[in-house]
Write a protein that holds these residues in place. Sequence first.
Motif, PDB file in Angstrom:
ATOM      1  N   ILE A 114      12.300   7.751  -4.367  1.00 16.68           N
ATOM      2  CA  ILE A 114      11.112   8.566  -4.635  1.00 16.68           C
ATOM      3  C   ILE A 114      10.935   9.538  -3.487  1.00 16.68           C
ATOM      4  O   ILE A 114      11.490   9.350  -2.389  1.00 16.68           O
ATOM      5  N   ASP A 131       8.263  11.784  -0.875  1.00 17.33           N
ATOM      6  CA  ASP A 131       7.081  11.390  -0.100  1.00 17.33           C
ATOM      7  C   ASP A 131       5.786  11.657  -0.843  1.00 17.33           C
ATOM      8  O   ASP A 131       4.775  11.003  -0.605  1.00 17.33           O
ATOM      9  N   ARG A 190       4.713   8.620  -3.939  1.00 14.47           N
ATOM     10  CA  ARG A 190       4.594   7.203  -3.574  1.00 14.47           C
ATOM     11  C   ARG A 190       3.888   6.422  -4.679  1.00 14.47           C
ATOM     12  O   ARG A 190       2.924   6.893  -5.268  1.00 14.47           O
ATOM     13  N   ILE A 191       4.398   5.223  -4.923  1.00 13.33           N
ATOM     14  CA  ILE A 191       3.907   4.396  -6.029  1.00 13.33           C
ATOM     15  C   ILE A 191       2.676   3.614  -5.591  1.00 13.33           C
ATOM     16  O   ILE A 191       2.650   3.034  -4.493  1.00 13.33           O
ATOM     17  N   ARG A 192       1.698   3.560  -6.449  1.00 13.05           N
ATOM     18  CA  ARG A 192       0.487   2.771  -6.167  1.00 13.05           C
ATOM     19  C   ARG A 192       0.719   1.349  -6.659  1.00 13.05           C
ATOM     20  O   ARG A 192       0.716   1.086  -7.859  1.00 13.05           O
ATOM     21  N   GLN A 229       0.831  -1.192   0.000  1.00 14.76           N
ATOM     22  CA  GLN A 229       0.000   0.000   0.000  1.00 14.76           C
ATOM     23  C   GLN A 229       0.879   1.261   0.000  1.00 14.76           C
ATOM     24  O   GLN A 229       2.070   1.213   0.298  1.00 14.76           O
ATOM     25  N   GLN A 230       0.272   2.397  -0.357  1.00 12.55           N
ATOM     26  CA  GLN A 230       1.047   3.626  -0.538  1.00 12.55           C
ATOM     27  C   GLN A 230       1.719   4.097   0.750  1.00 12.55           C
ATOM     28  O   GLN A 230       2.746   4.778   0.699  1.00 12.55           O
ATOM     29  N   GLU A 231       1.176   3.739   1.877  1.00 13.80           N
ATOM     30  CA  GLU A 231       1.815   4.061   3.158  1.00 13.80           C
ATOM     31  C   GLU A 231       2.465   2.819   3.751  1.00 13.80           C
ATOM     32  O   GLU A 231       2.718   2.757   4.953  1.00 13.80           O
ATOM     33  N   ASN A 272       6.954   1.288   0.003  1.00 15.24           N
ATOM     34  CA  ASN A 272       7.021   2.718  -0.307  1.00 15.24           C
ATOM     35  C   ASN A 272       7.855   3.483   0.725  1.00 15.24           C
ATOM     36  O   ASN A 272       8.598   4.413   0.375  1.00 15.24           O
ATOM     37  N   ASP A 273       7.759   3.102   1.998  1.00 16.17           N
ATOM     38  CA  ASP A 273       8.566   3.755   3.030  1.00 16.17           C
ATOM     39  C   ASP A 273      10.051   3.533   2.781  1.00 16.17           C
ATOM     40  O   ASP A 273      10.867   4.452   2.955  1.00 16.17           O
ATOM     41  N   LEU A 294      11.475   2.958  -0.153  1.00 15.65           N
ATOM     42  CA  LEU A 294      11.861   3.737  -1.330  1.00 15.65           C
ATOM     43  C   LEU A 294      12.030   5.208  -0.993  1.00 15.65           C
ATOM     44  O   LEU A 294      12.941   5.883  -1.499  1.00 15.65           O
ATOM     45  N   VAL A 295      11.166   5.731  -0.122  1.00 17.72           N
ATOM     46  CA  VAL A 295      11.305   7.121   0.314  1.00 17.72           C
ATOM     47  C   VAL A 295      12.570   7.291   1.144  1.00 17.72           C
ATOM     48  O   VAL A 295      13.342   8.252   0.975  1.00 17.72           O
TER      49      VAL A 295
END
Length: 428
Positions: free
Chosen positions: A282, A284, A287-289, A267-269, A273-274, A276-277
């Motif tokens: 990427i 904040d 964020r990739i879906r 999920q985006q959160e 994604n965390d 990658l940030v």
Amino acid sequence: MADIAADGYVPERDESGALTTVDGTPLKISLRKSQRRAKRRAFYLVVPLLAFLFITFTIPIVGMIVRSVYNPEVANYLPETSAAIGDWDGEELPPEKVFAAMAADMEVGLENRTIGRAAGRINREIPGARSLVMGTARHVDEMQPPYREAFLEEDEDWSDLELWRLLKRETRLITPAYYLLALDFEYTPRGDIVERPEIYQVYRLLFIRTAWMSIVITGACLLLGYPVAHLLATLPLRTSNLLMILVLLPFWTSLLVRTSAWMVLLQQEGVVNDLLVWAGIINDNGRIRMIYNQLGTIIAMTHILLPFMILPLYSVMKTIPPSYMRAARSLGANQFTAFVKVYMPLTIPGLAAGVLLVFILAIGYYITPALVGGESGIFISNLIASNMQGTSAQLKLASALATILLVLVLFFYWLFNKLVGVDRLKFG
């Protein structure tokens, strides 16, 4: 010289010189009887399995195919009308005998409470037909011949030729209507086959999506599984056993739990994604879906089906002697050439088995696409499941969709057999 068996027994011979058993039976006949007894014993041992497969596999599939073409609602609940309308040419309003037969069926249908089922089937094709049929049926006992004029006086919609053409079409016990619908075609009341408007074309898109996503998932499993299987086959036994436990570990976890874990990760959160940030790949806001779409389905199903690719490959790679690669190197081939021209061809039986196993499992998957696929990542199996819980017509449509999916799988199996050959498969 007499023939002497390994245990010292000297076979006897009859007058013609043929070998016989102790009781005088020719040895060839005795051997044939023994082989027949062995075959019978083997058959009796597999009878429970054959019966189980027949009850749980053959009978349901045959029932599904029959249900997809069997259309009894109108023919069974309007039998007099079905018999009378068969000779109607469909060009003009039906003759008096058809209206009389409809009146008789309405009287019986009201008494048996079956007229509503026939009316409901017609209403699915022509909205408002149920109200027309039920409204007329309530006053049919008050009508007098000629029934044709009486029906038209009751409601002028009985003059609609499309309604009567639909009735004639639906009186056929065997119909291809649901297969046509499953391929995004329509069966008009006149009996013509036309393509559905593009906005309503759903089923063909889902079949295509299911096929190509299954191919992508199979390719991803192959790219990820081949190096892992090679590593398992070449590492020392103690290390390879530890890695094998890691490969088999997903089998010890519920499929629902594994899929739910991917929902948390993607999920985006989520965790991916965390990371990658945190790594600066990427920001904040970008964020990739990766969930509730095709990407989520591919990632989750690749993880779930990966062991089914690794295990057949490993079972074949483990039997390849390391001396083959050393011999190729000693004859002048470099490591890459020796791997491609000597090692990889020897792994084709396991590779083919893994590809076939993963693809067939992927094309019929249901739970994972339903949870992580969203609108764009579901498979045709999800649509089949949703129709299975609906009305009788939806159940027939689900049967038609499932039969087409079965034919599609058999086609891919036939194509695979032509290209590779199932006799070369090795699952373990």
